[in-house]
Design a protein around this motif. Sequence first.
Motif, short mmCIF file in Angstrom:
data_model
loop_
_atom_site.label_atom_id
_atom_site.label_comp_id
_atom_site.label_asym_id
_atom_site.label_seq_id
_atom_site.Cartn_x
_atom_site.Cartn_y
_atom_site.Cartn_z
N VAL A 80 0.85 -1.20 0.00
CA VAL A 80 0.00 0.00 0.00
C VAL A 80 0.88 1.25 0.00
O VAL A 80 0.66 2.19 -0.76
CB VAL A 80 -0.95 0.01 1.21
CG1 VAL A 80 -1.74 1.31 1.26
CG2 VAL A 80 -1.91 -1.18 1.15
N ALA A 81 1.90 1.24 0.86
CA ALA A 81 2.82 2.37 0.92
C ALA A 81 3.53 2.57 -0.41
O ALA A 81 3.70 3.71 -0.88
CB ALA A 81 3.83 2.17 2.05
N ALA A 82 3.92 1.48 -1.04
CA ALA A 82 4.59 1.56 -2.34
C ALA A 82 3.66 2.12 -3.41
O ALA A 82 4.08 2.89 -4.29
CB ALA A 82 5.11 0.18 -2.75
N ALA A 83 2.37 1.75 -3.34
CA ALA A 83 1.41 2.27 -4.32
C ALA A 83 1.25 3.77 -4.18
O ALA A 83 1.14 4.50 -5.18
CB ALA A 83 0.06 1.56 -4.13
N LEU A 84 1.25 4.26 -2.93
CA LEU A 84 1.14 5.70 -2.71
C LEU A 84 2.39 6.41 -3.21
O LEU A 84 2.30 7.47 -3.84
CB LEU A 84 0.92 5.99 -1.23
CG LEU A 84 0.70 7.46 -0.87
CD1 LEU A 84 -0.58 7.99 -1.49
CD2 LEU A 84 0.68 7.65 0.65
#
Length: 310
Positions: A80-84
């Motif tokens: 999720v952090a990588a997607a952001l």
Amino acid sequence: MNAHTMAGTGGPTALQRYSATASSSARVVITRYSTSFSLACRLLGSPAREDISNIYALVRLADEVVDGVAREAGLEAREVAAALEQLEAETEAALASGYSTNMIVHAFACTARSRGIDTELTRPFFASMRSDLQVASHDAETLKGYIYGSAEVVGLMCLRVFGSMPGAPAGHEAETEAAARSLGAAFQKVNFLRDLAADTSELGRSYFPGLDPRTFSDEHKNALVREIRADLDAAALGIEHLAPGAARAVAMAHGLFSELNHRIERTPAAELMTRRISVPPGRKALIALRTALGRRPTTATATSATKGRP
């Protein structure tokens, strides 16, 4: 018909057609996710209406990444952090180049590049979005920074659009910037109170310092309502310094959130922990009508005092 033919016959170029399609996708986002903001946007003429939709769509896209959609799709926390991070990188690349394969990002970049929105505003926004993945509760200082990045800068982005509209008065930058920040802060705080149940039980977040869901009281709630009302009062002072079309749209949004704040004030604190407060369609229509007739808010306090009257 190919792009070269269209360009040669005076039709849209391939990039123009792509950009128009990107903005159409942004309009779908604001229509599906926010009846309040889409209703207010209708009071704006084109191209301002398109620009505000483009801004809203990117903000909503980032919100959805951190508010559970990515997790519901099966992504782990680090993913999720990588997607952001990827979304922010795509946004900055599009700000530089004017193009993105992500249509929402592309639409935002078109608006940003034409209205003077740059990383000075986008970076604080994405920083606040990252904090939603890292910070479970806030103190006064971190909340101030969070609200600036997540809401006040969005108000400043919209103000860049409003400043380009026909009839925009000159020489009131300090007043309109302060008002835009106050309105963004009010919107965010109202949403914090509306989303208490989901934020605490589903997302494990607590935005307001000292708010314990187990002991949340009417006294605490009413103090927050008064704080929001003060923000709305400060925001109302800037409306007169906007272009007429922008003033109507902002007054509409101001009226809707003033109504929400009033409904929250009348709702017991314990009930806020179980359901999300909203404004009924009929009441929204009445606020829209009053705004269209030119009735602008003076202060939220005055507005609150007249609630319930015909």
